[in-house]
Write a protein that holds these residues in place. Structure first.
Motif, PDB file in Angstrom:
ATOM      1  N   ASN A 189       0.815  -1.208   0.000  1.00  0.00           N
ATOM      2  CA  ASN A 189       0.000   0.000   0.000  1.00  0.00           C
ATOM      3  C   ASN A 189       0.854   1.265   0.000  1.00  0.00           C
ATOM      4  O   ASN A 189       0.341   2.348  -0.261  1.00  0.00           O
ATOM      5  CB  ASN A 189      -0.894   0.033   1.249  1.00  0.00           C
ATOM      6  CG  ASN A 189      -1.842  -1.139   1.286  1.00  0.00           C
ATOM      7  OD1 ASN A 189      -1.857  -1.916   2.228  1.00  0.00           O
ATOM      8  ND2 ASN A 189      -2.625  -1.293   0.237  1.00  0.00           N
ATOM      9  N   ALA A 190       2.109   1.122   0.349  1.00  0.00           N
ATOM     10  CA  ALA A 190       2.973   2.297   0.480  1.00  0.00           C
ATOM     11  C   ALA A 190       4.420   1.874   0.219  1.00  0.00           C
ATOM     12  O   ALA A 190       4.750   0.689   0.289  1.00  0.00           O
ATOM     13  CB  ALA A 190       2.847   2.883   1.885  1.00  0.00           C
ATOM     14  N   ARG A 191       5.233   2.863  -0.066  1.00  0.00           N
ATOM     15  CA  ARG A 191       6.654   2.567  -0.272  1.00  0.00           C
ATOM     16  C   ARG A 191       7.354   2.356   1.076  1.00  0.00           C
ATOM     17  O   ARG A 191       7.040   3.045   2.046  1.00  0.00           O
ATOM     18  CB  ARG A 191       7.314   3.715  -1.038  1.00  0.00           C
ATOM     19  CG  ARG A 191       6.972   3.709  -2.520  1.00  0.00           C
ATOM     20  CD  ARG A 191       7.426   4.960  -3.200  1.00  0.00           C
ATOM     21  NE  ARG A 191       6.594   6.090  -2.792  1.00  0.00           N
ATOM     22  CZ  ARG A 191       6.761   7.330  -3.201  1.00  0.00           C
ATOM     23  NH1 ARG A 191       7.724   7.623  -4.039  1.00  0.00           N
ATOM     24  NH2 ARG A 191       5.966   8.290  -2.782  1.00  0.00           N
ATOM     25  N   ASP A 214      -2.084   3.239   2.947  1.00  0.00           N
ATOM     26  CA  ASP A 214      -2.568   4.143   1.901  1.00  0.00           C
ATOM     27  C   ASP A 214      -3.872   4.754   2.384  1.00  0.00           C
ATOM     28  O   ASP A 214      -4.842   4.047   2.627  1.00  0.00           O
ATOM     29  CB  ASP A 214      -2.782   3.322   0.614  1.00  0.00           C
ATOM     30  CG  ASP A 214      -3.389   4.144  -0.516  1.00  0.00           C
ATOM     31  OD1 ASP A 214      -3.685   5.342  -0.308  1.00  0.00           O
ATOM     32  OD2 ASP A 214      -3.563   3.591  -1.609  1.00  0.00           O
ATOM     33  N   GLY A 220      -5.023   7.538  -1.387  1.00  0.00           N
ATOM     34  CA  GLY A 220      -3.992   7.866  -2.363  1.00  0.00           C
ATOM     35  C   GLY A 220      -2.755   8.519  -1.782  1.00  0.00           C
ATOM     36  O   GLY A 220      -1.845   8.883  -2.524  1.00  0.00           O
ATOM     37  N   GLU A 221      -2.711   8.673  -0.463  1.00  0.00           N
ATOM     38  CA  GLU A 221      -1.531   9.274   0.169  1.00  0.00           C
ATOM     39  C   GLU A 221      -0.915   8.275   1.151  1.00  0.00           C
ATOM     40  O   GLU A 221      -1.639   7.595   1.879  1.00  0.00           O
ATOM     41  CB  GLU A 221      -1.914  10.568   0.903  1.00  0.00           C
ATOM     42  CG  GLU A 221      -0.704  11.363   1.353  1.00  0.00           C
ATOM     43  CD  GLU A 221      -1.077  12.688   2.018  1.00  0.00           C
ATOM     44  OE1 GLU A 221      -0.162  13.369   2.491  1.00  0.00           O
ATOM     45  OE2 GLU A 221      -2.276  13.025   2.080  1.00  0.00           O
ATOM     46  N   GLU A 222       0.414   8.201   1.139  1.00  0.00           N
ATOM     47  CA  GLU A 222       1.097   7.264   2.031  1.00  0.00           C
ATOM     48  C   GLU A 222       1.205   7.845   3.446  1.00  0.00           C
ATOM     49  O   GLU A 222       1.614   8.986   3.625  1.00  0.00           O
ATOM     50  CB  GLU A 222       2.507   6.975   1.505  1.00  0.00           C
ATOM     51  CG  GLU A 222       2.518   6.220   0.194  1.00  0.00           C
ATOM     52  CD  GLU A 222       3.825   6.403  -0.551  1.00  0.00           C
ATOM     53  OE1 GLU A 222       4.497   5.408  -0.806  1.00  0.00           O
ATOM     54  OE2 GLU A 222       4.156   7.560  -0.880  1.00  0.00           O
ATOM     55  N   GLY A 250      -8.162   8.597  -9.299  1.00  0.00           N
ATOM     56  CA  GLY A 250      -9.008   7.606  -8.653  1.00  0.00           C
ATOM     57  C   GLY A 250      -8.352   6.937  -7.456  1.00  0.00           C
ATOM     58  O   GLY A 250      -7.235   7.276  -7.052  1.00  0.00           O
ATOM     59  N   ARG A 251      -9.084   5.946  -6.906  1.00  0.00           N
ATOM     60  CA  ARG A 251      -8.689   5.331  -5.642  1.00  0.00           C
ATOM     61  C   ARG A 251      -7.342   4.629  -5.724  1.00  0.00           C
ATOM     62  O   ARG A 251      -6.603   4.561  -4.756  1.00  0.00           O
ATOM     63  CB  ARG A 251      -9.774   4.334  -5.228  1.00  0.00           C
ATOM     64  CG  ARG A 251      -9.845   4.092  -3.751  1.00  0.00           C
ATOM     65  CD  ARG A 251     -10.994   3.166  -3.427  1.00  0.00           C
ATOM     66  NE  ARG A 251     -10.663   1.793  -3.769  1.00  0.00           N
ATOM     67  CZ  ARG A 251     -11.550   0.804  -3.772  1.00  0.00           C
ATOM     68  NH1 ARG A 251     -12.801   1.050  -3.489  1.00  0.00           N
ATOM     69  NH2 ARG A 251     -11.186  -0.431  -4.065  1.00  0.00           N
ATOM     70  N   GLU A 252      -7.013   4.084  -6.864  1.00  0.00           N
ATOM     71  CA  GLU A 252      -5.761   3.333  -7.020  1.00  0.00           C
ATOM     72  C   GLU A 252      -4.651   4.190  -7.630  1.00  0.00           C
ATOM     73  O   GLU A 252      -3.710   3.674  -8.229  1.00  0.00           O
ATOM     74  CB  GLU A 252      -5.998   2.092  -7.879  1.00  0.00           C
ATOM     75  CG  GLU A 252      -6.836   1.025  -7.192  1.00  0.00           C
ATOM     76  CD  GLU A 252      -6.182   0.486  -5.935  1.00  0.00           C
ATOM     77  OE1 GLU A 252      -5.061  -0.047  -6.036  1.00  0.00           O
ATOM     78  OE2 GLU A 252      -6.786   0.613  -4.854  1.00  0.00           O
ATOM     79  N   SER A 253      -4.795   5.507  -7.510  1.00  0.00           N
ATOM     80  CA  SER A 253      -3.857   6.386  -8.211  1.00  0.00           C
ATOM     81  C   SER A 253      -2.420   6.225  -7.706  1.00  0.00           C
ATOM     82  O   SER A 253      -1.467   6.325  -8.493  1.00  0.00           O
ATOM     83  CB  SER A 253      -4.293   7.850  -8.112  1.00  0.00           C
ATOM     84  OG  SER A 253      -4.370   8.239  -6.767  1.00  0.00           O
ATOM     85  N   LEU A 254      -2.232   5.952  -6.417  1.00  0.00           N
ATOM     86  CA  LEU A 254      -0.866   5.783  -5.896  1.00  0.00           C
ATOM     87  C   LEU A 254      -0.199   4.571  -6.555  1.00  0.00           C
ATOM     88  O   LEU A 254       0.907   4.655  -7.081  1.00  0.00           O
ATOM     89  CB  LEU A 254      -0.894   5.629  -4.378  1.00  0.00           C
ATOM     90  CG  LEU A 254       0.443   5.359  -3.698  1.00  0.00           C
ATOM     91  CD1 LEU A 254       1.433   6.490  -3.944  1.00  0.00           C
ATOM     92  CD2 LEU A 254       0.246   5.149  -2.187  1.00  0.00           C
ATOM     93  N   ARG A 255      -0.901   3.442  -6.531  1.00  0.00           N
ATOM     94  CA  ARG A 255      -0.346   2.225  -7.122  1.00  0.00           C
ATOM     95  C   ARG A 255      -0.121   2.408  -8.638  1.00  0.00           C
ATOM     96  O   ARG A 255       0.930   2.057  -9.165  1.00  0.00           O
ATOM     97  CB  ARG A 255      -1.315   1.059  -6.900  1.00  0.00           C
ATOM     98  CG  ARG A 255      -0.918  -0.250  -7.569  1.00  0.00           C
ATOM     99  CD  ARG A 255      -2.011  -1.285  -7.423  1.00  0.00           C
ATOM    100  NE  ARG A 255      -2.454  -1.384  -6.053  1.00  0.00           N
ATOM    101  CZ  ARG A 255      -1.806  -2.058  -5.124  1.00  0.00           C
ATOM    102  NH1 ARG A 255      -0.724  -2.721  -5.446  1.00  0.00           N
ATOM    103  NH2 ARG A 255      -2.248  -2.076  -3.901  1.00  0.00           N
ATOM    104  N   MET A 266       2.805   4.539  -9.397  1.00  0.00           N
ATOM    105  CA  MET A 266       4.051   3.788  -9.217  1.00  0.00           C
ATOM    106  C   MET A 266       4.311   2.867 -10.414  1.00  0.00           C
ATOM    107  O   MET A 266       5.446   2.718 -10.869  1.00  0.00           O
ATOM    108  CB  MET A 266       3.991   2.949  -7.939  1.00  0.00           C
ATOM    109  CG  MET A 266       3.990   3.755  -6.651  1.00  0.00           C
ATOM    110  SD  MET A 266       5.455   4.784  -6.429  1.00  0.00           S
ATOM    111  CE  MET A 266       6.736   3.551  -6.372  1.00  0.00           C
TER     112      MET A 266
END
Lengths: 552, 100
Positions: A425-427, A476, A479-481, B80-85, B88
């Motif tokens: 979920n996060a780095r 997460d 969208g933010e870690e 959207g919800r999976e934008s972080l993944r 990356m």
């Protein structure tokens, strides 16, 4: 170390040929991903965030120089020039193309290596003390029993499709360096009335439901240990929660049944084994396997070394490294060297192809051809003469492997996190590297003393955050870690689970928060000899929590 | 596939993404129907066209693995919800030494 016999060699070669055919059918599109996935997982191949990942088994973390050189060659020819050593004492390559994996497996087979049972719901690599066979404080060398367990568990038809993955660890030292109490089964080798046997712990684990293992039997004689393991596995196989992936590990079974009822069931299964079912391990076979782990013929040395002492006087950096990265050897005049894979600014556990070759060469020249991988993601040269330590250090330092930080705050266990992992979920790596920067001064780090920080990028806890003295868990949030901090975990003989101390922090706030906690410890310790974890346990978590969240 | 796949409304702009079957590298479907490793070239689809593109992708087993919809803005930026993944997946990643 153990050498393949003709059956081992043929088994592995046939497995490579079988997988080559499966890969060809996948690339031709005649196998769907749904059909192929269980096949690739049985051969250690994952599909991660950016590429396939190949996880290669390193049984109980032992490597020969030829094997490490082959891993270097694979890193250079099939990956991006580096590999990642894992908490299961294995290695992962993060960029291998599927089309190349059969060739990689064939090259591994040439040096008696494979990727079988490094994934899937089976018994995984049995791990042990990385100083096994060298440590002053061990009762006996546990590797022969790890090898016997490996042979018993490899392709065991009854345990190929367990409810979930299954991990076994073995130690023979009072100070547990193999984290046995956070394993599905932890075995501690004991002796009683002249008989060798095992203290058996079951149901430990981390992940989303961390549990410290239950002592199920204080002494199982060695002649019965495989039968006892069979009983444990059968009860798990029969009653493990196959209906819910998140409740399928053996720790949930032990917890749900309760300690007394679980033990009753294992003992009943053990007692019910008919003679015909019992695993009759011939003494000759046990002796044959023990012989593979005979101590190396170390040249006689005096207890101290003038060369070693003079080098310490001449070079303060070397002297500091000897205070952190050497471990007492059972033979006078020798030591075990930890090769730190945690230099500042590098993903913890990574080693380049050339670094692997340097370590292989040092093992050949000075180390009796023996290399280990630790669950803390470092390499070990277990048998180095004190006279040779200065030369070993010079070569390591020149290769970027001279960090003096074993079990110190920058020697973190860190999972690959969202830089590589599909589950994360996060780095993990960037936040670990930022924390490292705060403690980059070697004198400051040495003053802090032993302190384990473990970092995971999700609740699956591959970075062992539950058992770090300080744990860091990435989450997460829209969208933010964010990173939750845990305090008070430990993986040794006093195993304990860390507690989340409060709301998650933004990545940029983590290094400062850790720094405040460490400074609070330094102010409160009774003396520099009192370790962080001891001060924490003496004072309780609250004042450390207050320091963590104090205004920066 | 284990990552969470949020359900997207038909009218939501979306891209089709997956992994190269041969190499495992992240791929995005371009407007011209080719697969690209460059996320800046991804095609933006919606409605029936998006469904048709995904259905066609699912038949390319030997080329692309596990294709799925990924939420983007109308101009192709990840959202959207999976934008972080997904961000990356679209970026260069750590190499030894921490450099991209």
């Amino acid at each position: 170390m153990y050498r393949y016999d003709q059956f081992d060699a043929r088994l592995v070669a046939e497995r490579v040929a079988q997988f080559r055919g499966q890969v060809a059918r996948r690339l031709a599109g005649t196998l769907t991903e749904d059909e192929f996935k269980p096949l690739r997982l049985q051969n250690g191949v994952y599909l991660q965030l950016h590429a396939y990942m190949l996880r290669i088994a390193i049984p109980y973390g032992q490597l020969s120089p030829a094997q490490l050189r082959r891993l270097a060659e694979i890193a250079r020819d099939y990956d991006r020039g580096f590999g990642h050593f894992t908490t299961r004492q294995n290695i992962q390559f993060n960029w291998v193309a599927l089309k190349d994996i059969p060739d990689v497996l064939a090259k591994l087979a040439e040096v008696e290596m494979h990727a079988v049972q490094t994934s899937g719901n089976c018994i995984r690599n049995t791990t042990t003390d990385h100083f096994a066979g060298a440590a002053q404080d061990e009762l006996l060398d546990p590797r022969a029993w790890c090898e016997i367990i490996r042979q018993w568990s490899t392709f065991h038809p009854e345990f190929a499709f367990l409810p979930r993955k299954f991990k076994i660890a073995v130690t023979a030292a009072e100070h547990d360096r193999a984290a046995i109490r956070v394993h599905d089964v932890g075995l501690h080798i004991r002796q009683k009335d002249g008989v060798t046997g095992f203290e058996v712990w079951v149901g430990g684990g981390q992940g989303r439901t961390p549990v410290i293992a239950t002592l199920v039997n204080p002494f199982v004689p060695e002649a019965q240990i495989l039968d006892y393991l069979e009983a444990i596995m059968r009860v798990y196989n029969r009653f493990g929660r196959r209906d819910n992936k998140y409740k399928a590990r053996i720790k949930i079974l032990v917890t749900e049944l309760g300690e007394a009822e679980y033990i009753r069931q294992v003992e009943a299964e053990f007692a019910a084994q008919r003679d015909a079912e019992k695993i009759n391990l011939p003494k000759a076979e046990v002796d044959r396997i023990h012989a593979y782990f005979a101590p190396p013929a170390l040249a006689a040395k005096s207890e101290s070394s003038k060369l070693f002492e003079a080098a310490k006087v001449a070079d303060p950096a070397f002297a500091r490294w000897t205070r952190t990265n050497l471990h007492p050897h059972k033979v006078a005049g020798y030591t075990s060297v930890t090769v730190s894979l945690k230099p500042l600014g590098v993903a913890p556990g990574d080693a380049t192809d050339s670094q692997m070759e340097v370590v292989a060469g040092l093992s050949e020249k000075y180390g009796y051809g023996d290399i280990r991988v630790s669950h803390a993601q470092n390499l070990i040269l277990p048998h180095i003469a004190l006279d040779d330590v200065p030369d070993v250090y010079k070569a390591l330092d020149a290769a970027g492997l001279g960090a003096a930080n074993e079990s110190r705050i920058t020697d973190m266990i860190v999972c690959p996190g969202l830089d590589f992992c599909n589950l994360a979920n996060a780095r993990s790596i960037p936040v670990a590297l930022e924390v490292q920067k705060v403690f980059a001064d070697p004198a400051y780090e040495e003053d802090i003393g032993k302190l384990h920080i473990n970092v995971s990028g999700c609740i699956n806890a591959c970075g062992h955050h539950h058992v770090g003295h300080i744990g860091i868990l990435g989450v997460d949030k829209k969208g933010e870690e964010f990173y939750q901090i845990l305090l008070g975990g430990r993986a040794d003989e006093k195993a304990a689970l860390g507690e989340i101390v409060g709301p998650g922090l933004k990545a940029e706030d983590v290094p400062g928060a850790i720094h405040r906690v460490v400074e609070f410890y330094r102010a409160q310790r009774t003396s520099p000899a009192e370790k962080f974890i001891d001060t924490l346990e003496r004072l309780g978590h609250q004042p450390f929590q207050d320091a963590l969240y104090a205004a920066g | 596939m284990t990552s969470v796949r949020p359900k997207l409304k038909p009218e939501t702009p979306k891209a089709v993404t997956g992994w190269s079957t041969a190499t495992g590298r992240s791929l995005w479907l371009a407007v011209d129907g080719s697969w690209t490793e460059d996320a800046s070239r991804l095609g933006v689809f919606a409605g029936d066209e998006a469904e048709a593109r995904l259905a066609a992708s699912l038949k390319q087993e030997g080329i692309v693995t596990d294709p799925y919809f990924m939420e983007v803005t109308a101009d192709g930026r990840i959202t959207g919800r999976e934008s972080l993944r997904e961000t990356m997946r679209a970026q260069p990643v750590l190499a030894y030494g921490g450099a991209a």
